[in-house]
Design a protein around this motif. Structure first.
Motif, PDB file in Angstrom:
ATOM      1  N   UNK A 145       0.792  -1.225   0.000  1.00  0.00           N
ATOM      2  CA  UNK A 145       0.000   0.000   0.000  1.00  0.00           C
ATOM      3  C   UNK A 145       0.830   1.282   0.000  1.00  0.00           C
ATOM      4  N   UNK A 146       2.114   1.216   0.289  1.00  0.00           N
ATOM      5  CA  UNK A 146       2.906   2.454   0.308  1.00  0.00           C
ATOM      6  C   UNK A 146       4.390   2.212   0.031  1.00  0.00           C
ATOM      7  N   UNK A 147       4.714   1.141  -0.684  1.00  0.00           N
ATOM      8  CA  UNK A 147       6.087   0.933  -1.111  1.00  0.00           C
ATOM      9  C   UNK A 147       6.983   0.350  -0.020  1.00  0.00           C
ATOM     10  N   UNK A 148       8.300   0.315  -0.284  1.00  0.00           N
ATOM     11  CA  UNK A 148       9.000   0.844  -1.451  1.00  0.00           C
ATOM     12  C   UNK A 148       8.545   0.194  -2.763  1.00  0.00           C
ATOM     13  N   UNK A 149       8.756   0.911  -3.879  1.00  0.00           N
ATOM     14  CA  UNK A 149       8.460   0.362  -5.194  1.00  0.00           C
ATOM     15  C   UNK A 149       9.550  -0.651  -5.529  1.00  0.00           C
ATOM     16  N   UNK A 150       9.146  -1.903  -5.732  1.00  0.00           N
ATOM     17  CA  UNK A 150      10.092  -2.991  -5.969  1.00  0.00           C
ATOM     18  C   UNK A 150      10.019  -3.386  -7.441  1.00  0.00           C
ATOM     19  N   UNK A 151      11.113  -3.184  -8.163  1.00  0.00           N
ATOM     20  CA  UNK A 151      11.144  -3.611  -9.565  1.00  0.00           C
ATOM     21  C   UNK A 151      11.328  -5.122  -9.618  1.00  0.00           C
ATOM     22  N   UNK A 152      10.686  -5.749 -10.584  1.00  0.00           N
ATOM     23  CA  UNK A 152      10.608  -7.207 -10.580  1.00  0.00           C
ATOM     24  C   UNK A 152      11.988  -7.856 -10.598  1.00  0.00           C
ATOM     25  N   UNK A 153      12.916  -7.325 -11.384  1.00  0.00           N
ATOM     26  CA  UNK A 153      14.229  -7.965 -11.471  1.00  0.00           C
ATOM     27  C   UNK A 153      14.996  -7.888 -10.154  1.00  0.00           C
ATOM     28  N   UNK A 154      14.584  -6.978  -9.250  1.00  0.00           N
ATOM     29  CA  UNK A 154      15.250  -6.870  -7.960  1.00  0.00           C
ATOM     30  C   UNK A 154      14.859  -8.010  -7.019  1.00  0.00           C
ATOM     31  N   UNK A 155      13.729  -8.641  -7.280  1.00  0.00           N
ATOM     32  CA  UNK A 155      13.201  -9.586  -6.295  1.00  0.00           C
ATOM     33  C   UNK A 155      12.882 -10.949  -6.888  1.00  0.00           C
ATOM     34  N   UNK A 228       9.426  -0.161   8.332  1.00  0.00           N
ATOM     35  CA  UNK A 228       8.556  -1.263   8.738  1.00  0.00           C
ATOM     36  C   UNK A 228       8.438  -2.298   7.626  1.00  0.00           C
ATOM     37  N   UNK A 229       8.271  -1.826   6.394  1.00  0.00           N
ATOM     38  CA  UNK A 229       8.156  -2.748   5.269  1.00  0.00           C
ATOM     39  C   UNK A 229       9.437  -3.558   5.084  1.00  0.00           C
ATOM     40  N   UNK A 230      10.585  -2.894   5.177  1.00  0.00           N
ATOM     41  CA  UNK A 230      11.866  -3.585   5.017  1.00  0.00           C
ATOM     42  C   UNK A 230      12.063  -4.599   6.141  1.00  0.00           C
ATOM     43  N   UNK A 231      11.714  -4.207   7.367  1.00  0.00           N
ATOM     44  CA  UNK A 231      11.839  -5.133   8.485  1.00  0.00           C
ATOM     45  C   UNK A 231      10.929  -6.341   8.336  1.00  0.00           C
ATOM     46  N   UNK A 232       9.688  -6.115   7.948  1.00  0.00           N
ATOM     47  CA  UNK A 232       8.769  -7.227   7.725  1.00  0.00           C
ATOM     48  C   UNK A 232       9.260  -8.121   6.595  1.00  0.00           C
ATOM     49  N   UNK A 233       9.787  -7.492   5.529  1.00  0.00           N
ATOM     50  CA  UNK A 233      10.318  -8.278   4.422  1.00  0.00           C
ATOM     51  C   UNK A 233      11.419  -9.224   4.874  1.00  0.00           C
ATOM     52  N   UNK A 234      12.330  -8.712   5.711  1.00  0.00           N
ATOM     53  CA  UNK A 234      13.415  -9.563   6.216  1.00  0.00           C
ATOM     54  C   UNK A 234      12.869 -10.726   7.040  1.00  0.00           C
ATOM     55  N   UNK A 235      11.802 -10.485   7.766  1.00  0.00           N
ATOM     56  CA  UNK A 235      11.241 -11.546   8.607  1.00  0.00           C
ATOM     57  C   UNK A 235      10.622 -12.673   7.786  1.00  0.00           C
ATOM     58  N   UNK A 236      10.251 -12.393   6.530  1.00  0.00           N
ATOM     59  CA  UNK A 236       9.672 -13.444   5.683  1.00  0.00           C
ATOM     60  C   UNK A 236      10.576 -13.776   4.494  1.00  0.00           C
ATOM     61  N   UNK A 237      11.855 -13.379   4.588  1.00  0.00           N
ATOM     62  CA  UNK A 237      12.825 -13.824   3.596  1.00  0.00           C
ATOM     63  C   UNK A 237      12.958 -12.954   2.360  1.00  0.00           C
ATOM     64  N   UNK A 238      12.538 -11.700   2.428  1.00  0.00           N
ATOM     65  CA  UNK A 238      12.680 -10.789   1.294  1.00  0.00           C
ATOM     66  C   UNK A 238      13.484  -9.563   1.723  1.00  0.00           C
ATOM     67  N   UNK A 239      14.426  -9.160   0.868  1.00  0.00           N
ATOM     68  CA  UNK A 239      15.173  -7.936   1.124  1.00  0.00           C
ATOM     69  C   UNK A 239      14.647  -6.859   0.178  1.00  0.00           C
ATOM     70  N   UNK A 240      13.818  -5.971   0.703  1.00  0.00           N
ATOM     71  CA  UNK A 240      13.245  -4.888  -0.091  1.00  0.00           C
ATOM     72  C   UNK A 240      14.252  -3.746  -0.213  1.00  0.00           C
TER      73      UNK A 240
END
Length: 437
Positions: A145-155, A228-240
């Motif tokens: 709902x509010x980013x960060x904007x993640x480009x597909x090749x990054x993830x 918050x988004x980056x922290x949550x991402x790390x908790x589920x295995x994603x580095x935003x």
């Protein structure tokens, strides 16, 4: 959030399915029937990506059609109301006024879809064959709902193999962001709201207090969400991707845009500015491209003259820096940014001009009574703390938190997190500013 995290930790091999399902439930909880719009956009873009991967002929027609589809969704739901208002203002009263509620996060998931289609078209990365994987990328609840904007090749690679992270790395970052939002941004919001109210008595003191309060509020609110988004991402295995790098430390407007909402700046650079020619075709086309980017940047934030003027303002500042050289002054850069935030926040251009006029010419008078009432001792203390944090030298706290000293992480985890939880429970939490974009 706790249910999703526990499910992931118990069944890590089902991560994408768990995140995809939880994200759709999360969106439906807040957006209701508009979830159908998100799901239809996901279906069309997933099919378009698969088609681009399979065909050799007519690939350009497919990518143009897919981008047109995505921009049409944005145009209808975000800009149709503004467009019909302007047409009626010209005297064409017979034109019906379009009134549509803005779906949550529409600007963000539209840009995610476009980046996916373009990346697949450019063969930067293969199309996502799994529907579940694609839903996970688009609807991932930490950044939906509010980013960060993640480009597909990054993830794309992370959809197959989680990055190292976990609770120890992610929770302190999440707690830091929550503290930025609840402790600082929400404390400053009543002061800014009172100063920007159309009926405020706009003395010079009131204008500067309101402008600075909003300058601090929007930074701590939006960077807090990103943390918050980056922290949550790390908790589920994603580095935003990181989204902020101490933007108010910038020494030029160019430098500011390398530090503020970095994922949006990179998106416009890679998908609009460079395809338009960037700075490769001489200075005048470079200026044209810069102005085009920032007009679009302003409109991306909202369908209103204030956002358009704000985008034009930053575009003109960047062109001026190209012509005259960078400012190389942190104080002047911050001053120009503050002026821009006044236009960005104001409910209308007359309100913005009134406040800017009070800021650049002396208007005697006390602080507006509603601003004075909002600026209680606790909020003034937070105001002062926020100013100190902004003017500190060095790297932003969040970028070093994961590998920083244990006492720092412990303080964020065991002091900031419980305190902000109490504030939220007490009902002092307010929506994130970038939800409206």
């Amino acid at each position: 959030m706790p249910v999703t995290l526990v499910a992931y930790w118990l069944l890590p091999r089902l991560r994408n399915g768990i995140v995809a399902a939880a994200s759709l439930v999360f969106y439906a909880w807040g957006a209701g029937a508009y979830t159908l719009l998100l799901v239809s956009a996901i279906a069309v873009n997933h099919a378009a990506g698969r088609m681009l991967d399979r065909i050799e002929r007519h690939r350009k027609a497919v990518v143009v059609a897919a981008i047109t589809w995505n921009l049409s969704i944005l145009a209808i739901w975000k800009y149709a109301g503004f467009a019909t208002e302007q047409i009626r203002a010209l005297g064409l009263e017979g034109v019906p006024l379009v009134e549509l509620a803005l779906p949550i996060g529409i600007s963000f998931f539209t840009f995610h879809h476009i980046s996916y289609i373009v990346d697949v078209y450019r063969r930067s990365t293969p199309a996502q064959t799994s529907v579940v994987g694609f839903v996970t990328y688009i609807a991932m609840f930490p950044q939906l709902v509010a980013g960060p904007i993640v480009r597909y090749h990054e993830i794309s690679g992370q959809l197959e193999k989680p990055v190292e992270g976990g609770l120890a790395a992610g929770f302190p970052r999440f707690a830091l962001g929550l503290a930025k939002k609840v402790v600082i941004a929400d404390s400053l919001a009543p002061i800014a709201d009172a100063a920007f109210a159309p009926g405020a008595e706009m003395s010079t003191v009131t204008a500067w207090v309101g402008a600075l309060a909003y300058t601090l509020q929007i930074y701590f609110d939006f960077s807090g969400y990103s943390d918050m988004a980056i922290g949550l991402g790390l908790m589920i295995g994603f580095r935003l991707p990181e989204n902020f790098d101490r933007p108010y430390s910038a020494r030029s407007i160019t430098d500011f845009w390398r530090r503020w909402h970095m994922s949006l700046s990179r998106w416009f650079r890679d998908y609009v500015y460079i395809p338009l020619g960037g700075n490769r075709e001489g200075p005048w086309k470079t200026y044209r491209n810069l102005m085009a980017i920032f007009i679009l940047c302003g409109l991306w934030h909202g369908a209103d003259w204030t956002f358009l003027v704000w985008g034009l303002y930053h575009g003109l500042l960047l062109v001026a820096e190209r012509l005259l050289g960078p400012l190389r002054s942190r104080a002047v850069t911050l001053l120009l940014v503050v002026f821009g935030w006044v236009v960005f926040r104001a409910e209308s251009m007359p309100v913005a001009w009134n406040m800017l006029g009070a800021m650049v010419t002396w208007r005697p008078g006390p602080l507006d009574e509603f601003v004075e009432h909002a600026a209680n001792p606790q909020r003034l203390a937070v105001f002062a703390l926020a100013l100190v944090i902004v003017f500190l030298p060095g790297r932003p706290l969040g970028l070093r938190l994961e590998s920083g000293p244990r006492p720092l992480r412990a303080a964020v985890t065991w002091v900031a997190a419980p305190y902000t939880a109490l504030l939220v429970a007490a009902g002092t939490f307010s929506p994130f500013l970038y939800y409206q974009f």
